[in-house]
Design a protein around this motif. Sequence first.
Motif, short mmCIF file in Angstrom:
data_model
loop_
_atom_site.label_atom_id
_atom_site.label_comp_id
_atom_site.label_asym_id
_atom_site.label_seq_id
_atom_site.Cartn_x
_atom_site.Cartn_y
_atom_site.Cartn_z
N GLN A 182 58.80 72.69 -2.19
CA GLN A 182 57.62 73.56 -2.12
C GLN A 182 56.51 72.93 -1.30
O GLN A 182 55.82 73.62 -0.53
N LYS A 183 56.33 71.62 -1.44
CA LYS A 183 55.30 70.93 -0.66
C LYS A 183 55.62 70.99 0.83
O LYS A 183 54.73 71.16 1.66
N GLN A 184 56.90 70.85 1.18
CA GLN A 184 57.31 70.93 2.56
C GLN A 184 57.09 72.34 3.12
O GLN A 184 56.67 72.51 4.26
N LEU A 185 57.36 73.34 2.28
CA LEU A 185 57.15 74.73 2.69
C LEU A 185 55.67 74.99 2.97
O LEU A 185 55.32 75.61 3.97
N ASP A 186 54.81 74.49 2.09
CA ASP A 186 53.37 74.63 2.29
C ASP A 186 52.94 73.97 3.60
O ASP A 186 52.11 74.52 4.35
N LYS A 187 53.50 72.81 3.88
CA LYS A 187 53.17 72.08 5.10
C LYS A 187 53.56 72.87 6.34
O LYS A 187 52.80 72.96 7.31
N GLU A 188 54.74 73.48 6.31
CA GLU A 188 55.22 74.27 7.44
C GLU A 188 54.36 75.51 7.65
O GLU A 188 54.04 75.87 8.79
N TYR A 189 53.99 76.16 6.55
CA TYR A 189 53.21 77.40 6.67
C TYR A 189 51.78 77.12 7.13
O TYR A 189 51.12 78.01 7.67
N ASP A 222 51.09 74.96 9.41
CA ASP A 222 51.19 74.55 10.81
C ASP A 222 51.37 75.78 11.69
O ASP A 222 52.41 76.45 11.63
N PRO A 223 50.39 76.11 12.53
CA PRO A 223 50.48 77.31 13.37
C PRO A 223 51.73 77.34 14.26
O PRO A 223 52.18 78.42 14.66
N LYS A 224 52.29 76.18 14.57
CA LYS A 224 53.47 76.13 15.43
C LYS A 224 54.75 76.55 14.70
O LYS A 224 55.72 76.95 15.32
N GLU A 225 54.74 76.44 13.37
CA GLU A 225 55.92 76.76 12.58
C GLU A 225 55.74 77.96 11.66
O GLU A 225 56.70 78.57 11.21
N SER A 226 54.50 78.30 11.39
CA SER A 226 54.18 79.30 10.36
C SER A 226 54.38 80.73 10.83
O SER A 226 54.13 81.07 11.99
N PRO A 227 54.80 81.62 9.91
CA PRO A 227 54.88 83.05 10.21
C PRO A 227 53.54 83.75 9.98
O PRO A 227 53.42 84.95 10.25
N LEU A 228 52.55 83.03 9.47
CA LEU A 228 51.26 83.65 9.15
C LEU A 228 50.58 84.20 10.40
O LEU A 228 50.72 83.67 11.50
N PHE A 262 45.07 82.11 8.65
CA PHE A 262 44.85 80.66 8.61
C PHE A 262 43.44 80.31 8.17
O PHE A 262 43.19 79.20 7.68
N LYS A 263 42.52 81.24 8.32
CA LYS A 263 41.12 80.98 7.94
C LYS A 263 40.96 80.76 6.44
O LYS A 263 40.07 80.03 6.01
N THR A 264 41.83 81.40 5.66
CA THR A 264 41.70 81.30 4.19
C THR A 264 42.93 80.66 3.52
O THR A 264 42.93 80.46 2.32
N PHE A 265 43.96 80.34 4.30
CA PHE A 265 45.20 79.82 3.72
C PHE A 265 45.01 78.42 3.15
O PHE A 265 44.59 77.50 3.83
N LYS A 266 45.33 78.28 1.86
CA LYS A 266 45.24 76.98 1.20
C LYS A 266 46.57 76.60 0.55
O LYS A 266 46.64 75.66 -0.23
N GLY A 267 47.59 77.34 0.86
CA GLY A 267 48.91 77.08 0.29
C GLY A 267 49.50 78.36 -0.28
O GLY A 267 48.79 79.31 -0.62
#
Length: 199
Positions: A30-37, A39-45, A50-55
Amino acid sequence: MRLLSFFLLFVSWFGIAQDKFDTAASSAYQKQLDKEYADPKESPLMEQDFKTFKGLDFYPIDAKYIVQAKLVKSQSEKPFEMKTTGTRRPMYVKYGEARFILDGKSCKLNIYRNIELSKKEGYHDYLFLPFSDLTSGKETYIGGRYIELRETKGETVTIDFNRAFNPYCAYNHNYSCPIVPLENDLAVEIKAGVKKFHD
């Protein structure tokens, strides 16, 4: 009596140690998933998220949702086109069925292999487990969730629902995601893994 007491203590200790090991792996995932999300280079967000994403919002990790399922491997299955949320129709083949008991109910989930992905280096043993359950559309994404697995030679497979994650299209409409097959809709609540992104 001493021998029996020692045996019970050993079993109890081993069970706790095993749970700690399993849940520790779940937490690391789960921590690794949070880290990926994050990261703008890896995230689907989407950019504005990204302005409000905290996990991601996860259920509390629970060893109850780490199940050892009986694996019934498929024989001579024909490849088929998996429906997606877009026009894309990737080819999959049914790898087998995972059968287990959860909350006193018999459950069965089909496990699939993405044919094209399996040809890529590092993904030859990659398996895909999409599912929906009684939390779908309420506490979790309405379209269901996914779990990644690896091929096993044995007759059992460990399914850690704490690792359940949302399709990318739950965060961004620009993605095309496989639709969970009707046969993988569980009649139980899976209160584990990622919850829905927006209320």
